[in-house]
Design a protein around this motif. Structure first.
Motif, mmCIF file in Angstrom:
data_model
loop_
_atom_site.group_PDB
_atom_site.id
_atom_site.type_symbol
_atom_site.label_atom_id
_atom_site.label_comp_id
_atom_site.label_asym_id
_atom_site.label_seq_id
_atom_site.Cartn_x
_atom_site.Cartn_y
_atom_site.Cartn_z
ATOM 1 N N GLU A 118 0.812 -1.205 0.000
ATOM 2 C CA GLU A 118 0.000 0.000 0.000
ATOM 3 C C GLU A 118 0.849 1.260 0.000
ATOM 4 N N ASP A 119 1.972 1.223 0.678
ATOM 5 C CA ASP A 119 2.861 2.388 0.718
ATOM 6 C C ASP A 119 4.013 2.205 -0.274
ATOM 7 N N GLY A 120 3.691 1.960 -1.530
ATOM 8 C CA GLY A 120 4.674 1.661 -2.565
ATOM 9 C C GLY A 120 5.427 2.873 -3.068
ATOM 10 N N LEU A 121 5.909 3.696 -2.146
ATOM 11 C CA LEU A 121 6.662 4.880 -2.527
ATOM 12 C C LEU A 121 8.128 4.516 -2.737
ATOM 13 N N VAL A 122 8.696 5.054 -3.804
ATOM 14 C CA VAL A 122 10.082 4.792 -4.172
ATOM 15 C C VAL A 122 10.764 6.136 -4.374
ATOM 16 N N TYR A 123 12.030 6.203 -4.009
ATOM 17 C CA TYR A 123 12.827 7.387 -4.331
ATOM 18 C C TYR A 123 13.923 6.964 -5.287
ATOM 19 N N ARG A 151 19.712 16.643 -10.035
ATOM 20 C CA ARG A 151 18.312 16.209 -10.014
ATOM 21 C C ARG A 151 17.830 15.881 -8.608
ATOM 22 N N GLY A 152 18.701 15.420 -7.754
ATOM 23 C CA GLY A 152 18.297 15.069 -6.395
ATOM 24 C C GLY A 152 17.443 13.811 -6.353
ATOM 25 N N LYS A 153 16.848 13.554 -5.192
ATOM 26 C CA LYS A 153 16.022 12.370 -4.949
ATOM 27 C C LYS A 153 14.603 12.667 -5.418
ATOM 28 N N LEU A 154 14.086 11.847 -6.340
ATOM 29 C CA LEU A 154 12.767 12.075 -6.933
ATOM 30 C C LEU A 154 11.780 10.991 -6.492
ATOM 31 N N PRO A 155 10.560 11.369 -6.103
ATOM 32 C CA PRO A 155 9.559 10.376 -5.688
ATOM 33 C C PRO A 155 8.907 9.697 -6.893
#
Length: 92
Positions: A13-18, A26-30
């Motif tokens: 459910e919390d399938g967030l990736v960086y 560019r840095g860390k992108l969600p």
């Protein structure tokens, strides 16, 4: 019929990736995890295309440690919506 080397699993459910492209500016992108297998995953994100196929990236899936990976393919699904195919480098 498409043949895959490994079974694909749906995201939690919390399938967030960086994803952190090699270009330091560019840095860390969600991104959101679409599916995952032993050898890689696919992600969907908004914005401009952050990296090209073949580019090395750093990836953090959920609460797991940051790992090295490589972009296999990039597809623009719609204006400002990108899907990426990722292959993990840290397969131990």
């Amino acid at each position: 019929m498409e043949r895959r080397r490994h079974i694909r699993y749906g995201p939690d459910e919390d399938g967030l990736v960086y994803i952190t492209p090699a270009a330091a500016d560019r840095g860390k992108l969600p991104a959101l995890l679409v599916n995952e297998s032993f050898s890689g995953c696919s992600l969907v994100m908004s914005g401009e295309i952050p990296c090209a196929a073949g580019e090395a990236v750093r990836l953090q899936v959920g609460r797991m440690e940051v790992s090295r990976a490589r972009v296999c393919w990039v597809r623009q699904l719609d204006e400002g919506i990108i899907k990426l195919g990722i292959e993990y480098d840290d397969l131990g």
